[in-house]
Design a protein around this motif. Structure first.
Motif, PDB file in Angstrom:
ATOM      1  N   TYR A 282       5.021  39.040  15.235  1.00 48.88           N
ATOM      2  CA  TYR A 282       5.838  38.001  15.852  1.00 48.88           C
ATOM      3  C   TYR A 282       5.560  36.642  15.217  1.00 48.88           C
ATOM      4  O   TYR A 282       4.470  36.401  14.695  1.00 48.88           O
ATOM      5  CB  TYR A 282       5.578  37.951  17.357  1.00 48.88           C
ATOM      6  CG  TYR A 282       6.049  39.192  18.058  1.00 48.88           C
ATOM      7  CD1 TYR A 282       7.411  39.444  18.213  1.00 48.88           C
ATOM      8  CD2 TYR A 282       5.138  40.138  18.529  1.00 48.88           C
ATOM      9  CE1 TYR A 282       7.858  40.597  18.831  1.00 48.88           C
ATOM     10  CE2 TYR A 282       5.577  41.299  19.153  1.00 48.88           C
ATOM     11  CZ  TYR A 282       6.943  41.525  19.297  1.00 48.88           C
ATOM     12  OH  TYR A 282       7.383  42.667  19.892  1.00 48.88           O
TER      13      TYR A 282
ATOM     14  N   TRP B  15      11.075  33.357  10.483  1.00 49.90           N
ATOM     15  CA  TRP B  15      11.736  34.645  10.631  1.00 49.90           C
ATOM     16  C   TRP B  15      12.289  35.041   9.261  1.00 49.90           C
ATOM     17  O   TRP B  15      13.429  34.729   8.920  1.00 49.90           O
ATOM     18  CB  TRP B  15      12.853  34.509  11.665  1.00 49.90           C
ATOM     19  CG  TRP B  15      13.433  35.825  12.079  1.00 49.90           C
ATOM     20  CD1 TRP B  15      13.024  37.058  11.702  1.00 49.90           C
ATOM     21  CD2 TRP B  15      14.522  36.019  12.978  1.00 49.90           C
ATOM     22  NE1 TRP B  15      13.790  38.003  12.317  1.00 49.90           N
ATOM     23  CE2 TRP B  15      14.712  37.411  13.102  1.00 49.90           C
ATOM     24  CE3 TRP B  15      15.351  35.148  13.700  1.00 49.90           C
ATOM     25  CZ2 TRP B  15      15.705  37.948  13.914  1.00 49.90           C
ATOM     26  CZ3 TRP B  15      16.332  35.680  14.505  1.00 49.90           C
ATOM     27  CH2 TRP B  15      16.501  37.066  14.612  1.00 49.90           C
TER      28      TRP B  15
ATOM     29  N   TRP C 143       9.116  38.613  14.119  1.00 48.27           N
ATOM     30  CA  TRP C 143      10.281  38.443  14.990  1.00 48.27           C
ATOM     31  C   TRP C 143       9.995  37.378  16.039  1.00 48.27           C
ATOM     32  O   TRP C 143       8.841  37.144  16.380  1.00 48.27           O
ATOM     33  CB  TRP C 143      10.609  39.765  15.680  1.00 48.27           C
ATOM     34  CG  TRP C 143      10.946  40.817  14.698  1.00 48.27           C
ATOM     35  CD1 TRP C 143      10.082  41.725  14.136  1.00 48.27           C
ATOM     36  CD2 TRP C 143      12.225  41.045  14.081  1.00 48.27           C
ATOM     37  NE1 TRP C 143      10.749  42.501  13.217  1.00 48.27           N
ATOM     38  CE2 TRP C 143      12.053  42.112  13.175  1.00 48.27           C
ATOM     39  CE3 TRP C 143      13.471  40.448  14.231  1.00 48.27           C
ATOM     40  CZ2 TRP C 143      13.112  42.590  12.395  1.00 48.27           C
ATOM     41  CZ3 TRP C 143      14.521  40.929  13.464  1.00 48.27           C
ATOM     42  CH2 TRP C 143      14.340  41.985  12.560  1.00 48.27           C
TER      43      TRP C 143
END
Ligand SMILES: *[C@@H]1O[C@H](CO)[C@@H](O)[C@H](O)[C@H]1NC(C)=O
Ligand SMILES: *[C@@H]1O[C@H](CO)[C@@H](O)[C@H](O)[C@H]1NC(C)=O
Length: 147
Positions: A57, A115, A142
């Motif tokens: 992430y 991202w 993400w």
């Protein structure tokens, strides 16, 4: 006049919201040691490691740990510009992320800020660590989902 002022304030409000949600995201970021107890070393399957440790992430921190060099250079970390250079271990347009000394002690921390795909590889020995030693993987962080 009044309209443009209003929309400027609206923009400021949205910016505030974005900043607030970014702070929430940052507080949930994880720190992940690349390769686990193996660290960053020759012959470990980092592709496999990356698959098993996915998903990553945004704002997660990857930690690269490797011993400082004694006689010869040990390891380093480069970012390759695209999938093609990653597949071919072509470092001509790669950028250095951490040199041979930066992986010692607590290791080198890399924050996955955007991202986008990050193609990591070791460039030592003209790319032999990358092509023969499996020292490459990619991560696509993400946006962290909210629950
Ligand atoms: C490394 O792991 C990947 C994914 O599990 C696998 O496809 C690949 O064959 C492995 N490479 C080697 C050299 O074992
Ligand atoms: C590294 O350097 C030390 C001291 O200079 C030497 O004794 C040793 O043999 C060297 N090792 C290698 C692998 O070259």
């Amino acid at each position: 006049m009044a309209f443009s002022q209003g929309s400027a304030q609206g923009g400021g409000f949205i910016l505030l919201l974005l900043t607030a949600s970014l702070l929430v995201l940052m507080s949930e970021a994880e720190t992940i040691v690349v390769g686990g107890s193996k660290g960053w070393s020759f012959g470990f399957n980092y592709t496999d490691w990356a698959i098993k440790n996915s998903p990553f992430y945004i704002n997660d921190k990857l930690v690269f740990k490797y011993a400082a060099p004694r006689n010869t250079s040990s390891y380093n970390v480069y970012l390759l510009p695209n999938l093609w250079s990653y597949i071919n271990c072509d470092f001509r347009k790669a950028s250095i992320v951490a040199d041979a000394k930066q992986g010692s002690g607590k290791g080198f921390e890399f924050v996955l800020k955007q991202w986008r795909p990050y193609y990591f590889a070791c460039a030592v020995n003209n790319g032999v660590h990358c092509s023969q030693g499996q020292m490459k993987f990619f991560a696509i962080p993400w946006p962290r989902p909210h629950y």
